[in-house]
Design an enzyme around this catalytic site. Structure first.
Site, PDB file in Angstrom:
ATOM      1  N   TYR A 409       0.806  -1.223   0.000  1.00 26.43           N
ATOM      2  CA  TYR A 409       0.000   0.000   0.000  1.00 26.43           C
ATOM      3  C   TYR A 409       0.841   1.276   0.000  1.00 26.43           C
ATOM      4  O   TYR A 409       2.043   1.234   0.160  1.00 26.43           O
ATOM      5  CB  TYR A 409      -1.068   0.015   1.078  1.00 26.43           C
ATOM      6  CG  TYR A 409      -0.728  -0.185   2.531  1.00 26.43           C
ATOM      7  CD1 TYR A 409      -1.740  -0.607   3.395  1.00 26.43           C
ATOM      8  CD2 TYR A 409       0.524   0.063   3.088  1.00 26.43           C
ATOM      9  CE1 TYR A 409      -1.509  -0.785   4.752  1.00 26.43           C
ATOM     10  CE2 TYR A 409       0.767  -0.111   4.428  1.00 26.43           C
ATOM     11  CZ  TYR A 409      -0.250  -0.534   5.256  1.00 26.43           C
ATOM     12  OH  TYR A 409      -0.006  -0.695   6.597  1.00 26.43           O
ATOM     13  N   GLU A 410       0.148   2.402  -0.255  1.00 23.30           N
ATOM     14  CA  GLU A 410       0.776   3.700  -0.546  1.00 23.30           C
ATOM     15  C   GLU A 410       1.606   3.636  -1.842  1.00 23.30           C
ATOM     16  O   GLU A 410       2.603   4.328  -2.000  1.00 23.30           O
ATOM     17  CB  GLU A 410       1.675   4.178   0.617  1.00 23.30           C
ATOM     18  CG  GLU A 410       0.998   4.197   1.972  1.00 23.30           C
ATOM     19  CD  GLU A 410      -0.139   5.209   2.057  1.00 23.30           C
ATOM     20  OE1 GLU A 410      -0.317   5.986   1.112  1.00 23.30           O
ATOM     21  OE2 GLU A 410      -0.855   5.217   3.065  1.00 23.30           O
ATOM     22  N   GLY A 411       1.150   2.798  -2.766  1.00 29.69           N
ATOM     23  CA  GLY A 411       1.888   2.586  -4.018  1.00 29.69           C
ATOM     24  C   GLY A 411       2.858   1.445  -3.833  1.00 29.69           C
ATOM     25  O   GLY A 411       3.672   1.455  -2.910  1.00 29.69           O
TER      26      GLY A 411
END
Length: 603
Positions: A409-411
């Site tokens: 997550y968060e890219g």
């Protein structure tokens, strides 16, 4: 000091690659004020009492307990650290928000995810993009924990390609509402949130638009079942379905079509805070591993005395130390940039947005490096515990599972690797970072005759700092030639970008550790900082190995013949040690120091 003078002294994002940083100019955990230390201690006390003591509940999918702990965090003020005082928050600096995010996140990934989703992407878009009416209406409730927020961006067909979402927003005939319809997935806090930040497309707009949507089941909002996940078991993660959900037009967040920009800036902040959220987990896992290794006896000897175990302890401690050094270095840079903009007359919103955006490269670097370090640390923690580490009766097993999501997550880390290099190249094209001059100079150096003079490395870290300068030349050599070769098509060569990114990551992390250890040695004396010095040297040695491997991988992917041979010779020259450190001795020293202290004590 004038604003102009101060701005010249603060490195812009990405400039660490081409400009030297003095150790006195970096911020470290040792520089915390008394007030910050008290805040850290109260955060640790809360975690020990409410989270760590009940870690089993989080493994039993006790979503209600996660919500209860979030409410208690709100009562303690932990949800309001970064919120401006005008909206019920504490209005503290960026370093303070990092500090709380760091130390509140170590006991369980479930709570860490809930906390990050609420304080970051659940609240921050309103404080940074909301109108005065929106902020006054919603932010005080979010800051106190009366309400909780969630962030609806990801869709079944829109993950890393966030702007491709299919959720639609249609204006009603009377022009007073938008009707939102669509499906969102992997929504943290969905099961107990009061408010969603929702991204939808209006008509055939190129970019999505953000909306503030109150969670009302009577207004066309329904939830899927709780997702069955590898880790973060008590983090509420559900699909959210919108069926012509009525949203007042005044609840549009920022301007029409500005949603993609909101999403990307929110992710920049989320990335550096995610890195911080991985630090305390590393410290606690290291502490648990040391305690167990001192108690576990095999062959009539505590296993902490075995070299194989010492190597693991040394790696775990070093990972945490390096991550701390880099995270707080970048956090203070961001804070300084925010304060600079405020002094120049920018609003809080604009100053924070631009301050974080300036260091988007560093945010991506940190997200990748620290999320992978926490995975390695938890994996080694399981190995030290042996069979007991594989058992769900000890916290090692859950720590390893919880750590795995951090690389997604968060890219994803793959996306962030490519972003870091891509953003650096764009900054160079805009003239914000001079890469062309240094890259040209490296090319000329490759064509010249190398010096055979013996350098003077008598001062502490003089050889290490010289090596870091040369590692930067490796990146400039590889990236410069890659840009020259592929031009605007560079982004299509993903494996090359990822190799270049790994070099960039190792440079920033290694330099941060060396600067931290050097600063503390100057301040407190070399004799008192021998373990920190050893960790900085061990990390640099291992970073150099990675640079050699990734540099060769990159060079052979696009250079041939004499050019390839010249670049490979340059790689060898730029990564050469004059005095190769005894890494076995460094690991022994670090592990013995950590064992004697009973765990990680360098923060």
């Amino acid at each position: 000091m004038s604003t102009e003078t101060k701005e010249k002294e603060i490195l812009r994002g990405g400039q660490f690659l081409v400009k030297e940083t003095a150790c006195e100019d970096v911020f470290t955990l040792e520089d915390l004020s008394e007030e910050q230390r008290m805040m850290r201690d109260s955060t640790v006390e809360f975690v020990d009492r409410e989270l760590w003591a009940h870690w089993e509940r989080f493994e039993q999918k006790d979503y209600e307990y996660t919500k209860t702990c979030m409410q208690k965090a709100g009562e303690m003020g932990f949800l309001s650290i970064s919120v401006p005082e005008a909206y019920g928050g504490m209005g503290m600096g960026f370093v303070d928000t990092m500090l709380v995010c760091d130390y509140i996140s170590g006991a369980t990934g479930s709570f860490s995810t809930a906390f990050g989703a609420h304080t970051g992407i659940g609240t921050m878009p309103i404080t940074l993009y909301g109108t005065e009416e929106q902020k006054t209406k919603y932010v005080p409730k979010l800051a106190s924990g009366e309400w909780f927020g969630a962030y609806c961006l990801t869709e079944p067909g829109a993950g890393s390609d966030a702007n491709s979402g299919k959720t639609k927003a249609v204006l009603t005939d009377d022009g007073k509402h938008y009707l939102i319809s669509g499906q969102k997935m992997w929504i943290s806090n969905a099961g107990f949130c009061n408010l969603f930040i929702v991204f939808a497309r209006i008509g055939d707009d190129k970019n999505i638009t953000g909306f503030i949507v109150e969670n009302d089941p009577e207004n066309g909002i329904s939830l899927g079942d709780e997702e069955k996940k590898l880790g973060i078991h008590s983090s509420s993660t559900r699909q959210v379905f919108f069926n012509e959900t009525k949203v007042p037009v005044e609840n549009m967040l920022s301007e029409r079509g500005n949603g993609f920009k909101i999403a990307m800036n929110a992710l920049n902040v989320g990335r550096i805070k995610l890195a911080a959220a991985c630090l305390e987990a590393q410290r606690r896992v290291t502490d648990e591993a040391v305690t167990y290794a001192k108690e576990r006896v095999q062959f009539k000897t505590p296993i902490i005395n075995f070299g194989a175990i010492k190597a693991k302890i040394a790696t775990m401690a070093t990972n945490a130390y390096v991550g701390e050094a880099a995270c707080y270095r970048a956090a203070k840079n961001i804070q300084d940039r925010i304060e600079l903009r405020v002094a120049a007359g920018n609003s809080h919103q604009e100053a924070e947005l631009k301050g974080v955006e300036e260091y988007a490269i560093e945010c991506s670097i940190l997200k990748v490096a620290v999320s992978e370090d926490v995975q390695e640390t938890t994996d080694e923690g399981i190995q030290i515990f042996g069979g007991m580490g594989f058992s769900a009766d000890t916290p090692m097993e859950s720590a390893w599972r919880d750590a795995r999501i951090a690389r997604i997550y968060e890219g994803t880390n793959e996306i962030n690797r490519m972003l870091s290099v891509g953003m650096l190249v764009k900054k160079a094209m805009k003239g914000h970072v001079d890469l062309l001059g240094p890259a040209t100079a490296v090319g000329e150096e490759l064509m010249g005759i190398p010096s055979f003079d013996t350098p003077d490395f008598s001062e502490l870290f003089s050889e290490e700092k010289d090596l870091i300068k040369r590692l930067k030349k490796v990146f400039l050599m590889v990236a410069g030639k890659a840009v020259q070769t592929f031009g605007p098509d560079l982004e299509e060569h993903q494996q090359l970008l990822m190799a270049a990114s790994d070099i960039l990551i190792q440079i920033y992390m290694a330099e941060s550790a060396v600067l931290r250890a050097e600063k503390n040695a100057k301040k407190l004396g070399e004799a008192a900082q021998q373990t920190q010095i050893a960790m900085a040297r061990l990390n640099l040695y291992e970073a150099t190995d990675i640079v050699i491997r990734k540099g060769k991988e990159a060079i052979v992917s696009f250079a041939e013949g004499d050019e390839q041979r010249m670049m490979l010779m340059g790689l060898k020259r730029f990564t050469k040690y004059t005095n190769t450190p005894n890494v076995v001795a460094l690991r022994e020293m670090i592990a013995d120091s950590v064992a004697e202290a009973g765990g990680y004590t360098f923060d």
